[in-house]
Design an enzyme around this catalytic site. Structure first.
Site, PDB file in Angstrom:
ATOM      1  N   TRP A 194       0.608  -0.987   0.449  1.00  0.00           N
ATOM      2  CA  TRP A 194      -0.219   0.503  -0.122  1.00  0.00           C
ATOM      3  C   TRP A 194       1.147   1.318   0.326  1.00  0.00           C
ATOM      4  CZ3 TRP A 194      -0.300   4.136   3.513  1.00  0.00           C
ATOM      5  CH2 TRP A 194      -1.443   4.184   3.697  1.00  0.00           C
ATOM      6  N   ASP A 362     -15.830   8.281  -0.264  1.00  0.00           N
ATOM      7  CA  ASP A 362     -15.927   7.733   0.941  1.00  0.00           C
ATOM      8  C   ASP A 362     -16.253   9.032   2.135  1.00  0.00           C
ATOM      9  OD1 ASP A 362     -16.824   5.785   2.752  1.00  0.00           O
ATOM     10  OD2 ASP A 362     -14.004   5.290   3.368  1.00  0.00           O
ATOM     11  N   LYS A 471     -15.993   6.157  -8.808  1.00  0.00           N
ATOM     12  CA  LYS A 471     -14.935   6.280  -7.824  1.00  0.00           C
ATOM     13  C   LYS A 471     -14.658   4.331  -7.221  1.00  0.00           C
ATOM     14  CE  LYS A 471     -11.242   6.561  -4.817  1.00  0.00           C
ATOM     15  NZ  LYS A 471     -10.237   7.936  -4.463  1.00  0.00           N
ATOM     16  N   TRP A 472     -14.538   2.704  -8.320  1.00  0.00           N
ATOM     17  CA  TRP A 472     -14.856   1.992  -7.794  1.00  0.00           C
ATOM     18  C   TRP A 472     -13.635   0.962  -6.827  1.00  0.00           C
ATOM     19  CZ3 TRP A 472     -19.064  -1.573  -9.211  1.00  0.00           C
ATOM     20  CH2 TRP A 472     -19.452  -2.864  -8.785  1.00  0.00           C
ATOM     21  N   ASP A 473     -13.609   1.389  -5.391  1.00  0.00           N
ATOM     22  CA  ASP A 473     -12.436   1.072  -4.665  1.00  0.00           C
ATOM     23  C   ASP A 473     -13.279  -0.494  -3.623  1.00  0.00           C
ATOM     24  OD1 ASP A 473     -10.846   1.402  -2.680  1.00  0.00           O
ATOM     25  OD2 ASP A 473     -11.064   2.985  -1.624  1.00  0.00           O
ATOM     26  N   MET A 474     -12.188  -0.740  -3.572  1.00  0.00           N
ATOM     27  CA  MET A 474     -12.055  -2.435  -2.516  1.00  0.00           C
ATOM     28  C   MET A 474     -10.767  -2.429  -1.681  1.00  0.00           C
ATOM     29  SD  MET A 474     -10.832  -5.161  -3.095  1.00  0.00           S
ATOM     30  CE  MET A 474     -11.008  -6.969  -3.011  1.00  0.00           C
ATOM     31  N   ASN A 475     -10.926  -2.431  -0.803  1.00  0.00           N
ATOM     32  CA  ASN A 475      -9.729  -1.937   0.834  1.00  0.00           C
ATOM     33  C   ASN A 475      -9.611  -2.891   1.582  1.00  0.00           C
ATOM     34  OD1 ASN A 475      -9.014   0.804   0.152  1.00  0.00           O
ATOM     35  ND2 ASN A 475     -11.123   1.092   0.713  1.00  0.00           N
ATOM     36  N   ASP A 543      -3.026   5.775  -2.843  1.00  0.00           N
ATOM     37  CA  ASP A 543      -2.603   6.369  -2.395  1.00  0.00           C
ATOM     38  C   ASP A 543      -1.841   8.079  -2.049  1.00  0.00           C
ATOM     39  OD1 ASP A 543      -5.277   6.070  -1.636  1.00  0.00           O
ATOM     40  OD2 ASP A 543      -5.034   4.642  -0.252  1.00  0.00           O
TER      41      ASP A 543
HETATM   42  C1  GLA Z   1      -8.851   4.176  -0.168  1.00  0.00           C
HETATM   43  C2  GLA Z   1      -8.835   4.812  -1.175  1.00  0.00           C
HETATM   44  C3  GLA Z   1      -8.944   5.605  -1.408  1.00  0.00           C
HETATM   45  C4  GLA Z   1      -9.619   6.832  -0.767  1.00  0.00           C
HETATM   46  C5  GLA Z   1     -10.362   5.935   0.616  1.00  0.00           C
HETATM   47  C6  GLA Z   1     -10.967   5.751   1.251  1.00  0.00           C
HETATM   48  O1  GLA Z   1      -7.684   4.135   0.479  1.00  0.00           O
HETATM   49  O2  GLA Z   1      -7.087   3.740  -1.896  1.00  0.00           O
HETATM   50  O3  GLA Z   1      -7.803   6.699  -1.963  1.00  0.00           O
HETATM   51  O4  GLA Z   1     -10.990   6.173  -1.335  1.00  0.00           O
HETATM   52  O5  GLA Z   1      -9.941   4.365   0.236  1.00  0.00           O
HETATM   53  O6  GLA Z   1     -11.703   5.369   2.171  1.00  0.00           O
END
Ligand code: GLA
Length: 735
Positions: A194, A362, A471-475, A543
């Protein structure tokens, strides 16, 4: 492009490469050549000599033929080859010995899309399908090869079909196998984590096996799904390069093996570790596509082929060469502290600095005040967004801005209405508490009811018609990968079935909303691959928005990806990830050649830096059309300097960005040898109207600005004083 001799020598040849193999007298597809284009490819000598090797077992009774030293198109295990096989599994007798022989072939003037998986688009291409069969176990394997007229990319995949009466279990079902002849090679690959994605590593190909892979459920930042085998000592400009990637976003493996006779086998496809597919009688299984590039002009040549191909045959065509909006994203401006008033105030500020789009990241949905709750519900928070998202989107649009919104559809928090209602909709295994990652669990996208639910939720918001961008996120990475929707003996299919479900959902959404700009994100670049890029024109690369950190990431990612598919923004300083203080100019410059550019700054930062931001956004807007479809080249990269060149798609403008990391007294005078210019043209530098000859810029180089330390003189071009400085040259081609 595809030719076949009477005795079944196959050639796939275009102006970039020849790929040649034959059916050996034993009926095995034997690899002959992959490299520069040949004039007479059907008559090239095979490298492989049939001679008895003392240590080798011989193939099915042949005295001088062993598979252990034969370059093959799709090797299996158990009949004299001891290397890692492309096919491995359990046959109907319960053993693992398969032997694939040529049965027939077919050539088509097209390329069909894969049924469940994303795949490269056809057009001006030919496809060769070679069918192999194991007559004993009635397993058929089709090897698909596509070659394009205009691209140096070979596309491969394999399709299995069980024609027997009993189940066959697949464990290795690689998409491609490439056996390169013995030589001195290096491996180039990218590793990271990350906020530190795409670190380049180059090592000699070791004896034994070297694997980059993922078992995390995403292609992952730990090891990008990309490996290049380089002729030892290859540079940006010279050397033979054989590169491989996959159109896949889940658990993959690229396996490099230097065998006892020093030939090098590349296998790429679904990671065989923890994979097991039950192929019932009459059923088919299709692998993801693997792409190979050959370049004999080093890494620059390789990148050009990848960039052109990804733009033309992978990225959604609707956004091809489309200027991307500049944007203000709320994430580092406000994190979870967002509400209607704040967003509208930021929209006004964004408008004032000339930004095109406001992105609500978010924090907008019911109860989402931090990262402990509410993922999965996807209804606007009634307190903070009482009028709902469509209303807000309409308001923002009425200000003359576009509106974008963040989702993390694949996830659910235990603290959410969805989890309360459907606790079995997550990936989990019976009897074990599921591990949390960022307080969240992964939804089981292998289940259709889950992807249907997600479609409905996202559709409910997008259908208002005022959403321009998602923005399609996956964390988080996946753990306890099991599904309540599958029987006990299919649990090792879950990871791949998850990908099929995800792709189904993405296909449905992007088909319904072809004009919504989707941005792929997985905590930054944790799922930056051609599978996701098939649906989404751009990716939140990382990020990490500190420019020094970002430079390495963009530089690394650029070996494979064109900057058309990258998004970047000016984040706060000190940087929130590594604490570094840097100028707005350099923060912007680290992403200057990315198609999507913007900022994530709070109201104070916006006010304090209003004029500078305004002029940078004006530049971004003015150059937005230039930053799609052009040519990106790495010109200088060492520990303290980076220089990149960007040439617009009509070649009329050339940008040269130079970064100097740490300042020091008495530094050397550096030149950047520009590339790909018209040697006979004159290039006029925008800032002072000075003329430069194209050949001189390439051969003699462009003097780089000097880092100001002591006295400054009027006749010297300086960069700003101190660390982390940057400079942008803009040349116009004058003819
Ligand atoms: C991830 C994304 C960030 C942001 C956060 C929101 O870390 O990479 O850019 O959108 O989620 O929770």
């Amino acid at each position: 492009m595809i030719t076949v001799s009477e005795d079944n020598v196959f050639s796939l040849t275009n102006k970039y490469f020849s790929y040649v193999f034959r059916v050996s007298p034993e009926g095995i597809p034997e690899h002959i050549h992959y490299g520069g284009a040949l004039r007479d490819p059907l008559n090239v000598t095979a490298h492989h000599l049939r001679t008895q090797r003392e240590v080798a077992s011989t193939f099915q009774g042949g005295k001088f033929f062993s598979l252990s030293d034969t370059p093959q198109e799709y090797p299996s295990f158990g009949t004299s080859d001891y290397r890692f096989p492309a096919l491995h599994g359990r046959n109907s007798d319960g053993n693992t010995v398969f032997s694939l022989h040529y049965k027939k072939h077919k050539i088509t003037k097209e390329k069909k899309p894969l049924k469940d998986l994303p795949s490269t688009r056809g057009g001006a291409c030919e496809t060769l399908i070679v069918t192999l069969v194991d007559p004993l176990h009635k397993l058929e394997v089709e090897l698909h090869y596509t070659i394009y007229e205009e691209f140096g990319v070979l596309v491969r995949s394999a399709k299995f079909r069980n024609k027997s009466e009993t189940e066959i279990q697949l464990q290795h079902a690689f998409s491609t196998a490439l056996d390169l002849p013995a030589s001195d090679y290096e491996i180039m690959h990218f590793h990271g984590t990350w906020s530190r994605e795409f670190n380049e590593e180059r090592i000699d190909v070791p004896k034994g096996r070297f694997v980059v892979d993922s078992a995390r459920g995403t292609s992952s930042a730990a090891h990008a799904p990309f490996v290049a085998i380089l002729e030892k000592g290859s540079t940006e400009d010279a050397g033979r390069v054989y590169a491989t990637t996959l159109v896949y976003s889940g658990n993959f493996a690229i396996n490099i093996e230097k065998g006892e006779f020093e030939d090098v086998r590349v296998l790429a496809g679904i990671n065989p570790f923890n994979f097991h597919w039950r192929l019932k009688p009459g059923k088919k299984f299709c692998t993801p596509e693997a792409l190979h590039v050959y370049s004999d002009t080093g890494l620059r040549g390789m990148s050009r082929i990848w960039h052109d191909f990804i733009r033309e045959k992978i990225s959604p065509p609707n956004f091809k060469n489309k200027a991307r909006p500049t944007y203000l994203n709320t994430w580092e401006a406000a994190y979870f502290d967002v509400n209607e008033d704040k967003v509208l105030a930021l929209a006004d500020k964004a408008k004032n600095v000339g930004v095109d789009m406001l992105v609500l990241d978010d924090g907008w949905f019911e109860g989402r005040k931090d990262d402990t709750s509410s993922l999965g519900d996807w209804v606007a928070d009634t307190e903070r967004f009482p009028n709902g998202i469509p209303w807000l989107a309409g308001k923002v649009k009425a200000k003359g801005l576009k509106f974008g919104i963040w989702f993390e559809p694949e996830m659910v928090n235990p603290k959410s209405m969805l989890f309360e209602k459907h606790p079995d909709w997550i990936l989990h295994v019976p009897g074990r508490e599921p591990s949390l990652g960022r307080n969240q669990l992964t939804l089981d996208l292998s289940r259709k009811e889950v992807t249907d639910y997600l479609f409905r939720k996202i559709d409910a918001i997008l259908s208002c018609g005022d959403i321009d961008y998602v923005k399609w996120d996956m964390n988080r990475n996946m753990t306890e990968v099991g599904s309540a929707g599958l029987s006990r003996n299919r649990q090792r299919e879950v990871s791949h079935r998850y990908m099929i479900g995800l792709y189904r959902l993405l296909r449905k959404l992007t088909q319904k909303y072809p004009n919504v700009l989707f941005e792929n994100c997985a905590s930054g670049g944790n799922r930056f691959d051609l599978g996701m890029l098939s649906f989404m024109p751009q990716t939140w690369t990382s990020d990490m928005c500190d420019p020094v950190g970002r430079l390495d990431i963009v530089n690394g990612a650029s070996y494979l990806f064109p900057l058309d598919v990258m998004a970047a923004y000016v984040g706060p300083s000190p940087n929130h990830q590594n604490g570094r203080v840097s100028s707005i100019q350099t923060r912007f410059m680290a992403g200057v050649f990315c198609a999507a550019r913007g900022m994530s700054l709070n109201e104070t930062d916006l006010a304090d830096n209003h004029n500078e931001l305004k002029s940078l956004m004006a530049f971004a807007k003015e150059s937005a059309d230039d930053m799609v479809g052009g040519r990106f080249d790495r010109v200088i990269k060492n520990q303290n300097e980076v220089c990149w060149q960007y040439t617009t798609r009509d070649s009329s403008k050339v940008y040269l960005a130079y970064f100097h990391i740490l300042s020091a007294p008495n530094l050397p005078f550096r030149r950047a040898h520009m590339v790909g210019l018209d040697p006979n043209a004159i290039y006029v530098l925008e800032e002072d109207g000075a003329s430069y000859q194209g050949d001189a810029l390439m051969q003699n180089g462009m003097p780089m600005p000097y880092v100001a330390t002591g006295q400054v003189r009027d006749d010297v071009r300086y960069m700003s004083k101190g660390d982390f400085s940057s400079y942008l040259f803009v040349f116009e081609k004058a003819g």
